[in-house]
Design a protein around this motif. Structure first.
Motif, PDB file in Angstrom:
ATOM      1  N   ALA A 328       0.816  -1.220   0.000  1.00  0.00           N
ATOM      2  CA  ALA A 328       0.000   0.000   0.000  1.00  0.00           C
ATOM      3  C   ALA A 328       0.844   1.262   0.000  1.00  0.00           C
ATOM      4  N   VAL A 329       2.027   1.212   0.630  1.00  0.00           N
ATOM      5  CA  VAL A 329       2.866   2.414   0.718  1.00  0.00           C
ATOM      6  C   VAL A 329       3.292   2.912  -0.657  1.00  0.00           C
ATOM      7  N   TRP A 330       3.245   2.043  -1.672  1.00  0.00           N
ATOM      8  CA  TRP A 330       3.618   2.432  -3.035  1.00  0.00           C
ATOM      9  C   TRP A 330       2.458   3.057  -3.809  1.00  0.00           C
ATOM     10  N   GLY A 331       1.325   3.238  -3.152  1.00  0.00           N
ATOM     11  CA  GLY A 331       0.202   3.898  -3.814  1.00  0.00           C
ATOM     12  C   GLY A 331      -0.477   3.034  -4.847  1.00  0.00           C
ATOM     13  N   ILE A 332      -0.655   1.741  -4.525  1.00  0.00           N
ATOM     14  CA  ILE A 332      -1.364   0.826  -5.417  1.00  0.00           C
ATOM     15  C   ILE A 332      -2.443   0.102  -4.613  1.00  0.00           C
ATOM     16  N   PRO A 333      -3.578  -0.231  -5.233  1.00  0.00           N
ATOM     17  CA  PRO A 333      -4.613  -0.970  -4.509  1.00  0.00           C
ATOM     18  C   PRO A 333      -4.118  -2.359  -4.133  1.00  0.00           C
ATOM     19  N   VAL A 334      -4.614  -2.863  -3.012  1.00  0.00           N
ATOM     20  CA  VAL A 334      -4.146  -4.136  -2.473  1.00  0.00           C
ATOM     21  C   VAL A 334      -5.329  -5.082  -2.316  1.00  0.00           C
ATOM     22  N   ILE A 335      -5.206  -6.274  -2.892  1.00  0.00           N
ATOM     23  CA  ILE A 335      -6.239  -7.304  -2.828  1.00  0.00           C
ATOM     24  C   ILE A 335      -5.776  -8.401  -1.874  1.00  0.00           C
ATOM     25  N   PHE A 336      -6.721  -9.011  -1.146  1.00  0.00           N
ATOM     26  CA  PHE A 336      -6.354 -10.096  -0.221  1.00  0.00           C
ATOM     27  C   PHE A 336      -7.577 -10.960   0.062  1.00  0.00           C
ATOM     28  N   GLY A 337      -7.337 -12.104   0.688  1.00  0.00           N
ATOM     29  CA  GLY A 337      -8.387 -13.060   0.995  1.00  0.00           C
ATOM     30  C   GLY A 337      -9.172 -12.707   2.242  1.00  0.00           C
ATOM     31  N   PRO A 338     -10.161 -13.540   2.596  1.00  0.00           N
ATOM     32  CA  PRO A 338     -11.112 -13.186   3.651  1.00  0.00           C
ATOM     33  C   PRO A 338     -10.600 -13.278   5.075  1.00  0.00           C
ATOM     34  N   ASN A 339      -9.500 -13.996   5.325  1.00  0.00           N
ATOM     35  CA  ASN A 339      -9.014 -14.091   6.705  1.00  0.00           C
ATOM     36  C   ASN A 339      -8.200 -12.846   7.037  1.00  0.00           C
ATOM     37  N   ASN A 340      -8.907 -11.738   7.228  1.00  0.00           N
ATOM     38  CA  ASN A 340      -8.253 -10.458   7.508  1.00  0.00           C
ATOM     39  C   ASN A 340      -8.919  -9.712   8.655  1.00  0.00           C
ATOM     40  N   LYS A 341      -9.911 -10.338   9.303  1.00  0.00           N
ATOM     41  CA  LYS A 341     -10.732  -9.623  10.282  1.00  0.00           C
ATOM     42  C   LYS A 341      -9.950  -9.173  11.507  1.00  0.00           C
ATOM     43  N   HIS A 342      -8.905  -9.898  11.870  1.00  0.00           N
ATOM     44  CA  HIS A 342      -8.107  -9.527  13.042  1.00  0.00           C
ATOM     45  C   HIS A 342      -6.869  -8.716  12.666  1.00  0.00           C
ATOM     46  N   PHE A 343      -6.851  -8.216  11.433  1.00  0.00           N
ATOM     47  CA  PHE A 343      -5.716  -7.428  10.958  1.00  0.00           C
ATOM     48  C   PHE A 343      -6.185  -5.987  10.769  1.00  0.00           C
ATOM     49  N   GLN A 344      -5.895  -5.166  11.784  1.00  0.00           N
ATOM     50  CA  GLN A 344      -6.408  -3.805  11.813  1.00  0.00           C
ATOM     51  C   GLN A 344      -6.011  -3.021  10.574  1.00  0.00           C
ATOM     52  N   GLU A 345      -4.776  -3.237  10.083  1.00  0.00           N
ATOM     53  CA  GLU A 345      -4.311  -2.480   8.928  1.00  0.00           C
ATOM     54  C   GLU A 345      -5.093  -2.839   7.661  1.00  0.00           C
ATOM     55  N   ALA A 346      -5.495  -4.105   7.533  1.00  0.00           N
ATOM     56  CA  ALA A 346      -6.305  -4.506   6.378  1.00  0.00           C
ATOM     57  C   ALA A 346      -7.703  -3.906   6.462  1.00  0.00           C
ATOM     58  N   GLN A 347      -8.271  -3.933   7.658  1.00  0.00           N
ATOM     59  CA  GLN A 347      -9.588  -3.331   7.847  1.00  0.00           C
ATOM     60  C   GLN A 347      -9.549  -1.834   7.555  1.00  0.00           C
ATOM     61  N   GLY A 348      -8.505  -1.169   8.027  1.00  0.00           N
ATOM     62  CA  GLY A 348      -8.372   0.266   7.770  1.00  0.00           C
ATOM     63  C   GLY A 348      -8.169   0.570   6.302  1.00  0.00           C
ATOM     64  N   LEU A 349      -7.402  -0.285   5.625  1.00  0.00           N
ATOM     65  CA  LEU A 349      -7.140  -0.086   4.201  1.00  0.00           C
ATOM     66  C   LEU A 349      -8.428  -0.239   3.392  1.00  0.00           C
ATOM     67  N   MET A 350      -9.258  -1.210   3.760  1.00  0.00           N
ATOM     68  CA  MET A 350     -10.533  -1.372   3.065  1.00  0.00           C
ATOM     69  C   MET A 350     -11.443  -0.172   3.317  1.00  0.00           C
ATOM     70  N   ALA A 351     -11.499   0.272   4.566  1.00  0.00           N
ATOM     71  CA  ALA A 351     -12.357   1.420   4.893  1.00  0.00           C
ATOM     72  C   ALA A 351     -11.920   2.673   4.143  1.00  0.00           C
ATOM     73  N   ALA A 352     -10.611   2.784   3.886  1.00  0.00           N
ATOM     74  CA  ALA A 352     -10.093   3.957   3.175  1.00  0.00           C
ATOM     75  C   ALA A 352     -10.304   3.874   1.670  1.00  0.00           C
ATOM     76  N   GLY A 353     -10.649   2.690   1.167  1.00  0.00           N
ATOM     77  CA  GLY A 353     -10.866   2.533  -0.269  1.00  0.00           C
ATOM     78  C   GLY A 353      -9.649   2.055  -1.028  1.00  0.00           C
TER      79      GLY A 353
END
Length: 405
Positions: A328-353
Protein backbone atom coordinates in the motif's frame (compact mmCIF):
# COMPACT_ATOMS: atom_id res chain seq x y z
CA UNK A 1 1.04 -23.57 37.67
CA UNK A 2 2.82 -21.24 35.26
CA UNK A 3 6.28 -22.57 36.19
CA UNK A 4 5.06 -26.15 35.85
CA UNK A 5 3.72 -25.34 32.39
CA UNK A 6 7.03 -23.76 31.39
CA UNK A 7 9.03 -26.82 32.49
CA UNK A 8 6.63 -29.12 30.64
CA UNK A 9 7.03 -26.91 27.58
CA UNK A 10 10.82 -27.11 27.96
CA UNK A 11 10.58 -30.91 28.00
CA UNK A 12 8.38 -30.86 24.90
CA UNK A 13 10.84 -28.61 23.06
CA UNK A 14 13.74 -30.88 23.98
CA UNK A 15 11.91 -33.88 22.50
CA UNK A 16 10.72 -31.97 19.43
CA UNK A 17 14.27 -30.78 18.75
CA UNK A 18 15.18 -34.36 17.90
CA UNK A 19 12.84 -34.25 14.91
CA UNK A 20 12.68 -30.60 13.79
CA UNK A 21 15.57 -28.48 12.56
CA UNK A 22 13.69 -25.28 13.41
CA UNK A 23 12.99 -26.39 16.98
CA UNK A 24 16.58 -27.64 17.31
CA UNK A 25 17.90 -24.19 16.41
CA UNK A 26 15.66 -22.57 19.01
CA UNK A 27 16.63 -25.12 21.69
CA UNK A 28 20.34 -24.65 21.06
CA UNK A 29 20.02 -20.89 20.78
CA UNK A 30 18.27 -20.54 24.11
CA UNK A 31 20.91 -22.68 25.81
CA UNK A 32 23.74 -20.69 24.25
CA UNK A 33 22.25 -17.29 25.10
CA UNK A 34 24.03 -17.01 28.44
CA UNK A 35 27.39 -17.76 26.84
CA UNK A 36 26.73 -15.04 24.25
CA UNK A 37 25.83 -12.57 26.97
CA UNK A 38 28.86 -13.41 29.12
CA UNK A 39 31.13 -12.85 26.12
CA UNK A 40 29.53 -9.70 24.73
CA UNK A 41 28.01 -7.66 27.57
CA UNK A 42 30.32 -4.73 28.34
CA UNK A 43 30.54 -4.18 32.13
CA UNK A 44 29.24 -0.77 33.12
CA UNK A 45 27.63 -0.06 29.74
CA UNK A 46 24.07 1.25 29.59
CA UNK A 47 21.83 -1.31 27.89
CA UNK A 48 18.33 -0.93 26.51
CA UNK A 49 16.67 -4.29 25.94
CA UNK A 50 14.26 -4.94 23.04
CA UNK A 51 12.45 -8.26 22.82
CA UNK A 52 10.53 -9.48 19.76
CA UNK A 53 8.92 -12.87 19.37
CA UNK A 54 9.70 -13.18 15.69
CA UNK A 55 10.53 -11.30 12.51
CA UNK A 56 7.23 -9.45 12.21
CA UNK A 57 7.48 -8.06 15.73
CA UNK A 58 11.10 -7.09 15.10
CA UNK A 59 10.01 -5.04 12.08
CA UNK A 60 7.55 -3.24 14.37
CA UNK A 61 10.29 -2.50 16.89
CA UNK A 62 12.96 -1.62 14.34
CA UNK A 63 11.99 2.07 13.90
CA UNK A 64 12.27 2.52 17.68
CA UNK A 65 15.65 0.78 17.82
CA UNK A 66 17.12 2.82 14.99
CA UNK A 67 15.80 6.17 16.15
CA UNK A 68 16.94 5.49 19.72
CA UNK A 69 20.39 4.53 18.47
CA UNK A 70 20.65 7.66 16.31
CA UNK A 71 19.54 10.03 19.08
CA UNK A 72 21.34 8.30 21.97
CA UNK A 73 24.57 6.73 20.72
CA UNK A 74 25.76 6.41 24.32
CA UNK A 75 23.26 3.58 24.85
CA UNK A 76 23.83 -0.03 23.81
CA UNK A 77 21.07 -2.16 22.32
CA UNK A 78 20.34 -5.77 23.26
CA UNK A 79 17.88 -7.51 20.93
CA UNK A 80 16.39 -10.88 21.82
CA UNK A 81 14.12 -13.23 19.88
CA UNK A 82 11.94 -16.16 20.83
CA UNK A 83 11.56 -17.72 17.37
CA UNK A 84 14.19 -18.94 14.89
CA UNK A 85 12.25 -17.20 12.11
CA UNK A 86 13.31 -13.93 13.72
CA UNK A 87 16.75 -14.75 15.08
CA UNK A 88 18.08 -16.67 12.07
CA UNK A 89 17.18 -13.81 9.72
CA UNK A 90 18.37 -10.94 11.92
CA UNK A 91 21.21 -12.42 13.99
CA UNK A 92 23.68 -10.13 12.20
CA UNK A 93 21.50 -7.01 12.50
CA UNK A 94 23.92 -4.07 12.77
CA UNK A 95 21.44 -1.90 14.66
CA UNK A 96 21.97 -3.88 17.87
CA UNK A 97 25.13 -4.46 19.88
CA UNK A 98 24.03 -7.94 20.93
CA UNK A 99 21.50 -10.26 19.28
CA UNK A 100 20.55 -13.57 20.89
CA UNK A 101 17.67 -15.84 21.81
CA UNK A 102 15.72 -15.16 24.99
CA UNK A 103 16.29 -17.99 27.48
CA UNK A 104 13.07 -19.73 28.45
CA UNK A 105 10.97 -17.90 31.04
CA UNK A 106 11.93 -19.69 34.24
CA UNK A 107 12.58 -17.72 37.39
CA UNK A 108 16.24 -18.81 37.49
CA UNK A 109 16.80 -17.89 33.83
CA UNK A 110 15.22 -14.48 34.32
CA UNK A 111 17.41 -13.73 37.36
CA UNK A 112 20.59 -14.83 35.55
CA UNK A 113 19.69 -12.89 32.42
CA UNK A 114 18.98 -9.62 34.22
CA UNK A 115 22.13 -9.93 36.40
CA UNK A 116 24.23 -10.24 33.25
CA UNK A 117 22.60 -7.45 31.24
CA UNK A 118 21.34 -5.00 33.89
CA UNK A 119 19.22 -3.09 31.37
CA UNK A 120 18.12 0.46 32.10
CA UNK A 121 14.77 -0.21 30.45
CA UNK A 122 13.04 -2.88 28.40
CA UNK A 123 10.75 -2.76 25.36
CA UNK A 124 8.49 -5.73 24.68
CA UNK A 125 7.00 -5.66 21.18
CA UNK A 126 3.29 -6.29 20.60
CA UNK A 127 2.30 -9.56 22.34
CA UNK A 128 5.21 -10.60 24.54
CA UNK A 129 4.32 -10.90 28.25
CA UNK A 130 6.71 -13.30 29.97
CA UNK A 131 5.63 -13.79 33.59
CA UNK A 132 8.98 -14.28 35.35
CA UNK A 133 10.95 -11.74 33.34
CA UNK A 134 8.31 -9.07 33.86
CA UNK A 135 7.90 -9.67 37.58
CA UNK A 136 11.64 -9.54 38.20
CA UNK A 137 12.01 -6.43 36.06
CA UNK A 138 9.32 -4.77 38.17
CA UNK A 139 10.96 -5.97 41.41
CA UNK A 140 14.24 -4.38 40.28
CA UNK A 141 12.57 -1.11 39.36
CA UNK A 142 13.44 -1.36 35.67
CA UNK A 143 10.91 0.41 33.42
CA UNK A 144 9.13 -1.86 30.96
CA UNK A 145 7.27 -0.56 27.91
CA UNK A 146 4.86 -2.57 25.77
CA UNK A 147 4.89 -1.01 22.30
CA UNK A 148 2.60 -1.48 19.30
CA UNK A 149 0.52 -3.78 21.49
CA UNK A 150 -3.03 -4.65 20.59
CA UNK A 151 -5.66 -6.38 22.72
CA UNK A 152 -8.91 -8.19 21.93
CA UNK A 153 -11.74 -9.40 24.20
CA UNK A 154 -10.96 -13.03 23.38
CA UNK A 155 -7.48 -12.87 24.92
CA UNK A 156 -6.82 -14.74 28.14
CA UNK A 157 -6.17 -11.57 30.15
CA UNK A 158 -9.85 -10.61 29.95
CA UNK A 159 -11.34 -13.95 30.98
CA UNK A 160 -12.60 -14.27 34.55
CA UNK A 161 -10.78 -17.55 35.14
CA UNK A 162 -7.44 -15.95 34.21
CA UNK A 163 -7.55 -12.74 36.23
CA UNK A 164 -4.61 -13.94 38.36
CA UNK A 165 -2.42 -14.39 35.29
CA UNK A 166 -3.59 -11.01 34.00
CA UNK A 167 -1.61 -9.53 36.89
CA UNK A 168 1.48 -9.87 34.68
CA UNK A 169 0.22 -6.84 32.77
CA UNK A 170 0.59 -4.74 35.93
CA UNK A 171 4.36 -5.24 35.68
CA UNK A 172 4.41 -3.06 32.56
CA UNK A 173 5.27 0.56 33.24
CA UNK A 174 3.34 1.90 30.27
CA UNK A 175 1.45 0.50 27.30
CA UNK A 176 1.68 2.19 23.89
CA UNK A 177 -1.22 0.53 22.11
CA UNK A 178 -2.48 0.54 18.55
CA UNK A 179 -6.12 1.46 19.11
CA UNK A 180 -8.85 2.70 21.46
CA UNK A 181 -10.31 -0.77 21.98
CA UNK A 182 -7.02 -1.89 23.51
CA UNK A 183 -7.05 1.06 25.91
CA UNK A 184 -10.66 0.32 26.86
CA UNK A 185 -9.95 -3.37 27.52
CA UNK A 186 -6.95 -2.60 29.69
CA UNK A 187 -8.94 0.04 31.57
CA UNK A 188 -11.59 -2.61 32.27
CA UNK A 189 -9.10 -4.56 34.38
CA UNK A 190 -7.76 -1.46 36.11
CA UNK A 191 -4.73 -0.68 33.93
CA UNK A 192 -4.66 3.01 33.07
CA UNK A 193 -1.02 3.71 32.13
CA UNK A 194 -1.98 3.43 28.48
CA UNK A 195 -1.48 5.71 25.48
CA UNK A 196 -2.88 5.15 22.01
CA UNK A 197 0.04 5.85 19.68
CA UNK A 198 -0.77 3.67 16.67
CA UNK A 199 1.31 1.01 14.95
CA UNK A 200 5.04 1.48 14.33
CA UNK A 201 4.76 -0.74 11.24
CA UNK A 202 3.53 2.30 9.30
CA UNK A 203 6.78 4.09 10.12
CA UNK A 204 8.71 1.00 9.14
CA UNK A 205 7.14 0.63 5.68
CA UNK A 206 7.96 4.26 4.95
CA UNK A 207 11.57 3.49 5.90
CA UNK A 208 11.52 0.47 3.62
CA UNK A 209 10.16 2.53 0.75
CA UNK A 210 12.84 5.19 1.21
CA UNK A 211 15.57 2.50 1.33
CA UNK A 212 14.14 0.39 -1.52
CA UNK A 213 16.51 -1.01 -4.10
CA UNK A 214 16.35 -0.61 -7.85
CA UNK A 215 15.91 -4.06 -9.38
CA UNK A 216 17.17 -3.94 -13.00
CA UNK A 217 15.79 -7.37 -13.93
CA UNK A 218 12.34 -6.49 -12.56
CA UNK A 219 12.51 -3.08 -14.22
CA UNK A 220 13.29 -4.68 -17.58
CA UNK A 221 10.45 -7.16 -17.08
CA UNK A 222 7.93 -4.42 -16.23
CA UNK A 223 8.84 -2.01 -19.01
CA UNK A 224 5.80 0.15 -19.73
CA UNK A 225 3.29 -2.67 -19.07
CA UNK A 226 0.59 -2.91 -16.42
CA UNK A 227 2.08 -5.16 -13.75
CA UNK A 228 0.29 -7.24 -11.14
CA UNK A 229 2.40 -8.22 -8.09
CA UNK A 230 1.39 -11.18 -5.91
CA UNK A 231 3.40 -11.12 -2.69
CA UNK A 232 3.77 -13.87 -0.08
CA UNK A 233 1.32 -16.06 -1.98
CA UNK A 234 0.30 -19.60 -1.07
CA UNK A 235 -1.34 -22.21 -3.36
CA UNK A 236 -4.92 -21.19 -2.36
CA UNK A 237 -4.08 -17.62 -3.35
CA UNK A 238 -2.84 -18.79 -6.72
CA UNK A 239 -6.13 -20.65 -7.17
CA UNK A 240 -7.81 -17.23 -7.24
CA UNK A 241 -5.50 -15.19 -9.46
CA UNK A 242 -3.64 -17.58 -11.78
CA UNK A 243 -6.69 -18.56 -13.90
CA UNK A 244 -7.37 -14.90 -14.64
CA UNK A 245 -3.92 -14.15 -16.02
CA UNK A 246 -3.82 -17.37 -18.02
CA UNK A 247 -6.60 -15.85 -20.12
CA UNK A 248 -5.86 -12.10 -19.79
CA UNK A 249 -2.54 -11.33 -21.43
CA UNK A 250 -2.85 -7.54 -21.10
CA UNK A 251 -1.14 -7.74 -17.68
CA UNK A 252 2.33 -8.87 -16.74
CA UNK A 253 2.57 -10.85 -13.49
CA UNK A 254 5.17 -10.94 -10.73
CA UNK A 255 4.74 -13.76 -8.20
CA UNK A 256 6.76 -13.78 -4.98
CA UNK A 257 5.63 -16.98 -3.22
CA UNK A 258 5.84 -17.30 0.54
CA UNK A 259 7.76 -20.55 0.14
CA UNK A 260 10.51 -20.83 -2.44
CA UNK A 261 11.26 -24.54 -2.33
CA UNK A 262 11.88 -26.13 -5.72
CA UNK A 263 8.74 -28.28 -5.67
CA UNK A 264 6.54 -25.26 -4.93
CA UNK A 265 8.17 -23.17 -7.67
CA UNK A 266 7.66 -25.95 -10.20
CA UNK A 267 4.02 -26.28 -9.15
CA UNK A 268 3.47 -22.58 -9.89
CA UNK A 269 5.22 -22.82 -13.25
CA UNK A 270 3.13 -25.85 -14.26
CA UNK A 271 -0.10 -23.96 -13.55
CA UNK A 272 0.86 -20.92 -15.64
CA UNK A 273 0.16 -20.81 -19.37
CA UNK A 274 2.48 -17.84 -19.72
CA UNK A 275 6.10 -17.43 -20.70
CA UNK A 276 7.70 -17.53 -17.26
CA UNK A 277 11.19 -16.88 -15.92
CA UNK A 278 12.72 -17.01 -12.46
CA UNK A 279 14.41 -13.92 -11.08
CA UNK A 280 17.69 -15.61 -10.12
CA UNK A 281 18.06 -17.28 -13.51
CA UNK A 282 16.99 -14.49 -15.87
CA UNK A 283 18.97 -11.77 -17.58
CA UNK A 284 17.30 -8.40 -18.09
CA UNK A 285 16.79 -9.27 -21.76
CA UNK A 286 15.12 -12.60 -20.95
CA UNK A 287 12.91 -10.95 -18.33
CA UNK A 288 11.76 -8.31 -20.79
CA UNK A 289 10.42 -11.03 -23.10
CA UNK A 290 8.55 -12.88 -20.35
CA UNK A 291 4.92 -12.56 -19.26
CA UNK A 292 5.46 -13.78 -15.70
CA UNK A 293 8.43 -13.31 -13.37
CA UNK A 294 8.75 -15.51 -10.28
CA UNK A 295 10.80 -14.03 -7.44
CA UNK A 296 12.62 -17.14 -6.23
CA UNK A 297 14.62 -15.55 -3.40
CA UNK A 298 13.93 -13.58 -0.24
CA UNK A 299 14.44 -9.89 0.46
CA UNK A 300 13.13 -8.35 -2.77
CA UNK A 301 9.36 -8.23 -2.36
CA UNK A 302 9.10 -4.82 -0.69
CA UNK A 303 11.11 -3.30 -3.55
CA UNK A 304 9.25 -5.29 -6.23
CA UNK A 305 5.93 -3.70 -5.28
CA UNK A 306 7.16 -0.40 -6.71
CA UNK A 307 6.77 -1.81 -10.23
CA UNK A 308 3.13 -2.83 -9.74
CA UNK A 309 -0.18 -1.23 -10.67
CA UNK A 310 -2.14 -3.66 -8.48
CA UNK A 311 -0.93 -5.88 -5.62
CA UNK A 312 -2.21 -9.08 -4.07
CA UNK A 313 -1.01 -10.09 -0.59
CA UNK A 314 -1.30 -13.76 0.31
CA UNK A 315 -2.25 -15.65 3.44
CA UNK A 316 -5.91 -14.68 3.51
CA UNK A 317 -7.02 -18.24 2.81
CA UNK A 318 -4.85 -19.65 5.61
CA UNK A 319 -3.71 -18.42 9.02
CA UNK A 320 -4.03 -14.77 8.02
CA UNK A 321 -2.81 -12.21 5.51
CA UNK A 322 0.79 -11.08 5.34
CA UNK A 323 2.01 -7.47 5.28
CA UNK A 324 -0.41 -5.36 3.22
CA UNK A 325 1.35 -2.13 4.17
CA UNK A 326 4.51 -2.94 2.18
CA UNK A 327 2.36 -2.84 -0.96
CA UNK A 328 0.00 0.00 0.00
CA UNK A 329 2.87 2.41 0.72
CA UNK A 330 3.62 2.43 -3.03
CA UNK A 331 0.20 3.90 -3.81
CA UNK A 332 -1.36 0.83 -5.42
CA UNK A 333 -4.61 -0.97 -4.51
CA UNK A 334 -4.15 -4.14 -2.47
CA UNK A 335 -6.24 -7.30 -2.83
CA UNK A 336 -6.35 -10.10 -0.22
CA UNK A 337 -8.39 -13.06 1.00
CA UNK A 338 -11.11 -13.19 3.65
CA UNK A 339 -9.01 -14.09 6.71
CA UNK A 340 -8.25 -10.46 7.51
CA UNK A 341 -10.73 -9.62 10.28
CA UNK A 342 -8.11 -9.53 13.04
CA UNK A 343 -5.72 -7.43 10.96
CA UNK A 344 -6.41 -3.81 11.81
CA UNK A 345 -4.31 -2.48 8.93
CA UNK A 346 -6.31 -4.51 6.38
CA UNK A 347 -9.59 -3.33 7.85
CA UNK A 348 -8.37 0.27 7.77
CA UNK A 349 -7.14 -0.09 4.20
CA UNK A 350 -10.53 -1.37 3.07
CA UNK A 351 -12.36 1.42 4.89
CA UNK A 352 -10.09 3.96 3.18
CA UNK A 353 -10.87 2.53 -0.27
CA UNK A 354 -7.39 1.14 -0.96
CA UNK A 355 -7.93 -2.49 0.07
CA UNK A 356 -10.19 -5.14 -1.48
CA UNK A 357 -11.29 -8.52 -0.16
CA UNK A 358 -11.99 -11.41 -2.54
CA UNK A 359 -13.13 -14.98 -1.90
CA UNK A 360 -13.46 -16.65 -5.31
CA UNK A 361 -11.76 -16.54 -8.71
CA UNK A 362 -14.88 -14.77 -9.99
CA UNK A 363 -14.52 -12.07 -7.31
CA UNK A 364 -10.94 -11.55 -8.40
CA UNK A 365 -11.82 -11.44 -12.10
CA UNK A 366 -14.58 -8.89 -11.56
CA UNK A 367 -12.28 -6.64 -9.56
CA UNK A 368 -9.45 -6.83 -12.09
CA UNK A 369 -11.82 -6.28 -15.01
CA UNK A 370 -13.07 -3.16 -13.25
CA UNK A 371 -9.54 -1.84 -12.76
CA UNK A 372 -8.63 -2.62 -16.38
CA UNK A 373 -11.69 -0.82 -17.73
CA UNK A 374 -11.51 2.25 -15.47
CA UNK A 375 -8.08 3.84 -15.11
CA UNK A 376 -9.52 6.61 -12.93
CA UNK A 377 -10.89 4.06 -10.44
CA UNK A 378 -7.54 2.26 -10.34
CA UNK A 379 -5.65 5.50 -9.71
CA UNK A 380 -8.11 6.62 -7.00
CA UNK A 381 -7.76 3.31 -5.15
CA UNK A 382 -3.97 3.66 -5.27
CA UNK A 383 -4.12 7.18 -3.88
CA UNK A 384 -6.40 5.99 -1.09
CA UNK A 385 -3.92 3.26 -0.16
CA UNK A 386 -1.00 5.70 -0.01
CA UNK A 387 -3.01 8.27 1.96
CA UNK A 388 -4.07 5.66 4.50
CA UNK A 389 -0.46 4.66 5.19
CA UNK A 390 0.77 8.26 5.37
CA UNK A 391 -2.03 9.21 7.76
CA UNK A 392 -1.13 6.46 10.24
CA UNK A 393 2.58 7.21 10.63
CA UNK A 394 4.24 8.85 13.62
CA UNK A 395 3.91 6.18 16.33
CA UNK A 396 7.68 5.97 16.80
CA UNK A 397 8.04 9.68 17.50
CA UNK A 398 5.05 9.70 19.85
CA UNK A 399 6.41 6.81 21.91
CA UNK A 400 9.95 8.13 22.28
CA UNK A 401 8.72 11.64 23.07
CA UNK A 402 6.89 10.20 26.07
CA UNK A 403 9.78 8.18 27.51
CA UNK A 404 12.52 9.62 29.70
CA UNK A 405 15.94 8.38 28.59
Amino acid sequence: MYDIAIYLYMLGVAVASLFSDKVRKMWRGEREAFRVLREKVVPGARYVWFHAASLGEFEQGRPLIERLRAEHPELKILLTFFSPSGYEVRKDYAGADIVCYLPLDTRLNAIRFLRLVRPEMAFFIKYEFWYNYLHILKHRGIPVYSVASIFRPSQVFFRRYARTYAGVLRCVTHFYVQNEESRRLLGGIGITAVTVTGDTRFDRVLQIKEQSKSLPVVEAFAGAADVFVAGSSWPPDGDRFIPYFNSHRNWKVIIAPHEIGESHLRQIEQRLRLKTVRYTRATAEEAAEAQCLIIDCFGLLSSAYRYGRVAYVGGGFGVGIHNVLEAAVWGIPVIFGPNNKHFQEAQGLMAAGGGFEISTPDDFAALMDGFSADAARLAAAGRSAASYVAGCTGATARILADIRL
